[in-house]
Design an enzyme around this catalytic site. Structure first.
Site, PDB file in Angstrom:
ATOM      1  N   LYS A 109       0.834  -1.214   0.034  1.00 30.30           N
ATOM      2  CA  LYS A 109       0.107  -0.048  -0.128  1.00 30.30           C
ATOM      3  C   LYS A 109       0.802   1.255   0.025  1.00 30.30           C
ATOM      4  CE  LYS A 109      -4.345  -1.606   0.117  1.00 30.30           C
ATOM      5  NZ  LYS A 109      -4.987  -1.454  -1.061  1.00 30.30           N
ATOM      6  N   GLU A 131      -9.446   6.174   2.946  1.00 29.34           N
ATOM      7  CA  GLU A 131     -10.268   5.050   3.697  1.00 29.34           C
ATOM      8  C   GLU A 131      -9.526   3.985   3.948  1.00 29.34           C
ATOM      9  OE1 GLU A 131      -9.895   5.331   0.604  1.00 29.34           O
ATOM     10  OE2 GLU A 131      -9.189   3.251   0.103  1.00 29.34           O
ATOM     11  N   SER A 398       1.684  -9.786  -0.717  1.00 32.28           N
ATOM     12  CA  SER A 398       1.316  -8.419  -0.773  1.00 32.28           C
ATOM     13  C   SER A 398       1.222  -7.649   0.595  1.00 32.28           C
ATOM     14  CB  SER A 398      -0.237  -8.175  -1.396  1.00 32.28           C
ATOM     15  OG  SER A 398      -1.079  -9.018  -0.262  1.00 32.28           O
TER      16      SER A 398
END
Lengths: 415, 266
Positions: A109, A131, A398
């Site tokens: 991210k 968010e 991830s």
């Protein structure tokens, strides 16, 4: 259906890489947002194109990705996992993990959050909102805001705040304000709606760092391009390790940013199989799942046309997954496009299968994956017996699973 | 039956500012909604906006969000809302404008949706998540069904875009008074006045101002700034929520009259 593009002069190009001027990948995407946001989306798109080719911007981003985030992330050969799935004749899938879990903050991210904050700074926005579902995007955003001294507000569903308490603490520690969202199921969908409402209200001073390849144009393209570094590094690392391309890419899909980040570089390589894994929750037959691409119908949510979990009235259905990051009823429009083209395949994995994979990777490789990532790992159970020879697969690892250990402990030992 | 445009022409000829109340269908229940439409019609409404409840109302603040959630929890379906409109609209003077998000329209299919709402007697549609670029798909077929699609202009909308929206909007132009979602606010932003002037410079179409208008003084101020209509939502929805239906209906009647008085004459 009534989903044809609007302007006959603006038919989408046949390239799978570029959305048309309305931000459409085929019929998917678009800008279904209140008028108040339209100029901000245009401004963001202009800034994105301007700085994409700007040497100073690219240099600053590359420097921070290297020294602050810790890129490039390794492409790791998972030897014991490979041995576990080997056929009796010694052949079998050669399993490589792209270690996005080793990034600063523990997930992919931050690639996007960092790039967007640099964009926001150049656009003169001092207030950042985002968010978050699993909290990884929220943590990444809080991190880059701390790094650049910007005000940071994170919207998070109350249910997710409970199951990802560690990440809530991390965000607050770094100075972000975490605003609980109680509406709906108190998960990612509701947090996203609330972030969009904040943006509508404060659009003149605020940049919204959307965390996935979802939302209105230009976000799906912009987030994908900021995550594309994953696939670019993977290509170079494959070349270095065996002088060729991977045969299969595998990633989990909630909104779909880690998957698009890995896939993008290889979409035009027809020999590379692309596989995305959604959350089947308690099983797609129970209705308690988040398998948007495999179970949904085309609809509009959070500004984009894409596959959507909805009822017969067109009301958005509440999804379910053990993984907060996959617990989303929509999906990025480019995934819908790749699915309809037949370019990428999508399957789903249940909570139980993901929990088993979570433990398997921990025990065989000493890598505790995020529950999201565990969904991709779990698909090996289905995939490996189907394959012959020794093809090479790259799985996007991830995120790391530290944030999940408490909720997993509860599931494994409910007493 | 009168179209939205005809209703505005009629009001304009008498130099009157229109009052457009908004209520959410099915909150507290559909019977109350049906009575509320009649009450509003008899107490000063010139047109009425009826909100179709939606699971993810991006443009709505807490009051209308909560009303939509309650309505959906009671099981309200579009078909029931349209049956209600079909029953009650012949008895109303005010044309009914449906306020709905795009996904329920897409889900039904644009043709079928327009056909059904036209058959029920709906005269106009507002779709808050369908900006000009995405609205083209609905504009032409709406005309064919005698439905007017009302487009929105926001305080952030640049000049050239205002002209384009004004040129395509049907019935009237919905001017959003503030950057933000629907809801009650203590005062009107003075930039509404400038935006009304801006719109006057590019279009003869009527302009209605909405979002944040909750008091008779707001309504009068917006009228004095040159608006052709005032749209009041959350303040009505709130009066119907959480009280017994008969009390809610009395309150909206009184509130509607007070708004009407405020804009009746200068």
């Amino acid at each position: 259906m009534t989903t044809t593009p609007l302007h006959s002069g603006l038919q989408p190009t046949h390239s799978t890489q570029h959305p048309d001027s309305l931000g459409r990948f085929g019929k998917f995407g678009g800008k279904y947002v209140p008028e108040t946001l339209m100029p901000a989306l245009t401004e963001l798109e202009a800034a994105f194109y301007r700085y994409k080719g700007d040497a100073d911007f690219q240099q600053e981003l590359a420097g921070l990705l290297k020294d602050y985030v810790g890129r490039p992330t390794p492409l790791y050969f998972a030897e014991r996992l490979t041995a576990y799935y080997a056929h009796s004749d010694g052949t079998g899938l050669q399993i490589y993990l792209k270690r996005e879990d080793l990034n600063h903050t523990g997930a992919h991210k931050i690639n996007n959050a960092l790039a967007q904050v640099l964009l926001a700074k150049r656009m003169g926005k001092q207030r950042i909102i985002a968010e978050t579902g699993a909290g990884q995007h929220g943590v990444a955003t809080a991190t880059v805001c701390a790094r650049f001294g910007l005000q940071c507000i994170i919207y998070m569903g109350i249910h997710d705040m409970d199951r990802q308490a560690l990440n809530v603490f991390r965000m607050r520690l770094m100075g972000a304000e975490v605003r609980p969202v109680e509406s709906g199921t108190g998960t990612l969908k509701d947090a996203t709606s609330e972030a969009i409402r904040d943006w509508v209200t404060n659009v003149e001073t605020t940049h919204y760092i959307l965390g996935s390849v979802a939302g209105p144009h230009p976000y799906p393209m912009l987030v994908r391009d900021f995550q594309a570094v994953i696939g670019q590094e993977t290509r170079a690392q494959c070349l270095e390790k065996w002088g060729g391309l991977p045969d299969i890419l595998l990633a989990c899909v909630g909104g779909g940013s880690n998957a698009m980040g890995l896939f993008h570089e290889f979409v035009n390589e027809p020999t590379v199989r692309l596989i995305g894994i959604e959350a089947a929750g308690e099983g797609v037959e129970t209705g308690k799942h988040a398998a948007t691409l495999t179970q949904g119908r085309v609809g509009v949510l959070h500004g984009a046309m894409s596959y959507l979990l909805q009822d017969e009235e067109g009301q958005v259905v509440e999804p379910h997954s053990i993984s907060a990051g996959l617990d989303y009823p929509g999906v990025g429009p480019e995934h819908s496009y790749l699915k309809d083209l037949g370019r990428a395949e999508y399957y789903s994995i249940t909570d139980q299968q993901a929990l088993a994979a979570f433990q398997r990777l921990s025990q065989l490789e000493g890598i505790i994956p995020a529950l999201e990532t565990a969904h991709a790992i779990a698909h090996l159970e289905t995939l490996c017996p189907q394959l012959t020879g020794s093809p090479r697969i790259v799985i996007n690892c991830s995120g790391r699973g530290d944030k999940d250990v408490q909720s997993v402990a509860k599931f494994l030992d409910p007493a | 039956m009168t179209s939205v445009s005809q209703c505005f022409e009629h009001l304009r000829s008498r130099a009157r500012c229109a009052l457009i109340p908004f209520i959410t269908a099915g909150d507290p229940d559909l019977e109350t909604t049906e009575q509320a439409l009649q009450v509003l019609d008899q107490n000063g409404a010139d047109l009425i906006e009826l909100g179709v409840p939606y699971s993810d109302p991006l443009a709505d603040g807490p009051v209308i969000q909560a009303a939509a959630t309650r309505s959906l929890q009671r099981g309200t379906k579009l078909e029931q809302v349209l049956e209600l409109v079909q029953r009650v609209s012949p008895t109303l003077r005010s044309p009914i404008i449906l306020f709905t998000y795009y996904n329920p329209i897409l889900n039904r299919g644009i043709e079928r949706f327009l056909q059904e709402i036209a058959a029920a007697g709906v005269k106009g549609v507002v779709v808050p998540d369908l900006p000009l670029e995405e609205a083209e798909i609905l504009l032409r077929p709406a005309t064919a069904h005698g439905i007017e699609l009302i487009l929105l202009v926001a305080p952030t909308t640049p000049k050239e875009r205002i002209s384009a929206i004004a040129a395509h909007s049907q019935g009237f132009i919905y001017l959003v008074s503030t950057t933000g979602v629907t809801g009650i606010r203590s005062q009107m932003e003075s930039r509404v006045k400038d935006m009304l002037l801006e719109l006057r410079g590019v279009t003869d179409k009527p302009v209605g101002v909405g979002f944040g208008i909750s008091q008779p003084e707001h309504a009068r101020q917006v009228m004095n700034w040159g608006s052709d209509a005032v749209i009041v939502g959350s303040a009505f929805v709130k009066r119907l929520a959480d009280v017994p239906a008969d009390k809610g209906l009395r309150e909206i009647a009184e509130f509607c009259r007070s708004l009407k008085r405020a804009i009746a004459s200068v």
